[in-house]
Design an enzyme around this catalytic site. Structure first.
Site, PDB file in Angstrom:
ATOM      1  N   ASN A 175       0.866  -1.180   0.000  1.00 54.88           N
ATOM      2  CA  ASN A 175       0.000   0.000   0.000  1.00 54.88           C
ATOM      3  C   ASN A 175       0.900   1.226   0.000  1.00 54.88           C
ATOM      4  OD1 ASN A 175      -1.796   2.036   0.482  1.00 54.88           O
ATOM      5  ND2 ASN A 175      -2.304   1.414   2.575  1.00 54.88           N
TER       6      ASN A 175
ATOM      7  N   SER B 241       3.288  -1.624  10.462  1.00 53.45           N
ATOM      8  CA  SER B 241       4.733  -1.660  10.734  1.00 53.45           C
ATOM      9  C   SER B 241       5.368  -3.026  10.477  1.00 53.45           C
ATOM     10  CB  SER B 241       5.020  -1.172  12.167  1.00 53.45           C
ATOM     11  OG  SER B 241       4.602   0.164  12.317  1.00 53.45           O
TER      12      SER B 241
ATOM     13  N   GLU C 110      -7.055   4.997   7.400  1.00 53.18           N
ATOM     14  CA  GLU C 110      -6.849   6.398   6.985  1.00 53.18           C
ATOM     15  C   GLU C 110      -8.059   6.923   6.228  1.00 53.18           C
ATOM     16  OE1 GLU C 110      -3.060   5.800   5.090  1.00 53.18           O
ATOM     17  OE2 GLU C 110      -2.173   5.384   7.053  1.00 53.18           O
TER      18      GLU C 110
ATOM     19  N   GLU D 179      -5.535  -4.495  10.844  1.00 52.32           N
ATOM     20  CA  GLU D 179      -4.549  -3.428  10.973  1.00 52.32           C
ATOM     21  C   GLU D 179      -4.881  -2.560  12.183  1.00 52.32           C
ATOM     22  OE1 GLU D 179      -2.509  -2.549   6.934  1.00 52.32           O
ATOM     23  OE2 GLU D 179      -4.169  -1.180   7.231  1.00 52.32           O
TER      24      GLU D 179
ATOM     25  N   HIS E  32      -9.605   1.282   4.574  1.00 54.54           N
ATOM     26  CA  HIS E  32      -8.362   1.516   5.316  1.00 54.54           C
ATOM     27  C   HIS E  32      -8.638   2.539   6.429  1.00 54.54           C
ATOM     28  CE1 HIS E  32      -4.310   2.813   6.287  1.00 54.54           C
ATOM     29  NE2 HIS E  32      -3.906   1.672   5.762  1.00 54.54           N
TER      30      HIS E  32
ATOM     31  N   GLY F  24       2.282   2.774  10.532  1.00 51.72           N
ATOM     32  CA  GLY F  24       3.238   3.846  10.288  1.00 51.72           C
ATOM     33  C   GLY F  24       3.948   4.333  11.541  1.00 51.72           C
TER      34      GLY F  24
ATOM     35  N   LYS G 247       0.100   4.233  -0.447  1.00 50.64           N
ATOM     36  CA  LYS G 247      -0.574   5.457   0.013  1.00 50.64           C
ATOM     37  C   LYS G 247      -0.286   6.589  -0.985  1.00 50.64           C
ATOM     38  CE  LYS G 247      -0.234   3.549   4.573  1.00 50.64           C
ATOM     39  NZ  LYS G 247      -0.181   3.729   5.999  1.00 50.64           N
TER      40      LYS G 247
HETATM   41  P1  PGA Z   1       2.736   0.610   7.622  1.00 53.99           P
HETATM   42  O1  PGA Z   1       1.296   0.825   6.937  1.00 53.99           O
HETATM   43  O2  PGA Z   1       3.292  -0.676   7.092  1.00 53.99           O
HETATM   44  O3  PGA Z   1       3.549   1.819   7.219  1.00 53.99           O
HETATM   45  O4  PGA Z   1       2.509   0.550   9.106  1.00 53.99           O
HETATM   46  C1  PGA Z   1       0.421  -0.267   6.792  1.00 53.99           C
HETATM   47  C2  PGA Z   1      -0.885   0.175   6.174  1.00 53.99           C
HETATM   48  O5  PGA Z   1      -1.335   1.292   6.455  1.00 53.99           O
HETATM   49  O6  PGA Z   1      -1.505  -0.574   5.389  1.00 53.99           O
END
Ligand code: PGA
Length: 271
Positions: free
Chosen positions: A12, A219, A103, A173, A101, A179, A14
């Protein structure tokens, strides 16, 4: 074990990478991909919309890699400024769509209802939704993590039959792990995976539960991915930060392939 669930590792990106940066990623990443890996692991790249045709034209499916979008609107067309539909994603060669997601839920106000409509639209379009569920830190600290993820799953699957649920990929998640460099405890992720699968079994039957793939996200990196993959209920990962670098993402794909090789699975259909 012919019908064991195929592991899935999805990137992903983003809101990262221009078209040129996407091309450069593909050149470096594809140079590291081996058929031994892509025969055993489903690899999905979810770039920003402008890079979808760039990657499609680079021939990623010929290398056993699939294209995914990060979002979609549930209507096929219409007056929805700024949105992109299922037929448009099909047209550029998408096979997967990330839906719900955190976000999107947090910054763009996506509700459980919207997410359920998107899941249905993606399935009806013959693509695979990667449905994200996960609790916030406050919810976890209040002891509500399980109730939150099951509630999100129940709402998102509403109206689907067992066949639709079987084709859905669920990504657990936890919001606090995304992140932040602070991943979940692999055992916790495994237990949450088991909880989600049990819910599917009770609602949609054992066959759907055996088929639905459950990913962990938050992460993930090459140092911790092995521990997540050691959990039998975790079928792969949705990867943000560690998917932006071609070498690092290739290392994650190889890690998943190694698990299959150790388990004596896959590779029978080497092209
Ligand atoms: P990350 O993001 O690996 O940077 O923690 C995962 C995601 O948002 O799908």
């Amino acid at each position: 074990m012919a019908d064991a669930r195929r592991p899935l590792v999805a990137a992903n990106w983003k809101m990262h990478k221009t078209r040129e940066e996407s091309r450069r990623f593909w050149d470096a990443f594809s140079a590291r991909l081996t058929p031994e890996s892509t025969d055993r692991v489903e690899v999905v790249l979810c770039p920003p919309y402008p890079s979808l045709p760039v990657l499609a034209e680079a021939g990623l499916e010929e290398r056993g890699v699939f294209l995914g979008a990060q979002n979609v609107h549930d209507a096929p067309r219409g007056a929805f400024t700024g949105e992109v539909s299922v037929p448009m994603l099909q047209d550029v060669g998408c096979r997967f769509v990330i839906v719900g997601h955190s976000e999107r839920r947090i910054h763009f106000g996506e509700s459980d209802d919207m997410i359920a409509r998107k899941v249905r639209a993606v399935l009806e379009g013959g693509m695979t939704p990667i449905l994200c569920v996960g609790e916030s830190l406050e919810q976890r600290e209040a002891g509500r993590a399980e109730a939150v993820v099951i509630g999100q799953l129940e709402a998102a699957l509403a109206g689907l039959d067992a066949a639709g649920v079987s084709r859905t990929v669920v990504a657990y998640e936890p919001v606090w792990a995304i992140g932040t460099g602070r991943s979940a405890d692999p055992g916790d992720a495994g237990r949450t995976g088991a909880l989600l699968r049990r819910y599917v079994a009770e609602r949609y039957g054992e066959e759907a539960a055996a088929r639905v793939r459950i990913l962990y996200g938050g992460s993930v990196n090459p140092d911790n991915f092995g521990a997540f993959l050691a959990e039998p209920e975790v079928d792969g990962a949705l990867v943000g930060t560690a998917s932006l670098d071609p070498e690092t993402f290739a290392a994650l794909v190889e890690e998943a392939a190694r698990r299959e090789i150790r388990a004596g699975r896959g590779g029978g259909d080497i092209r």
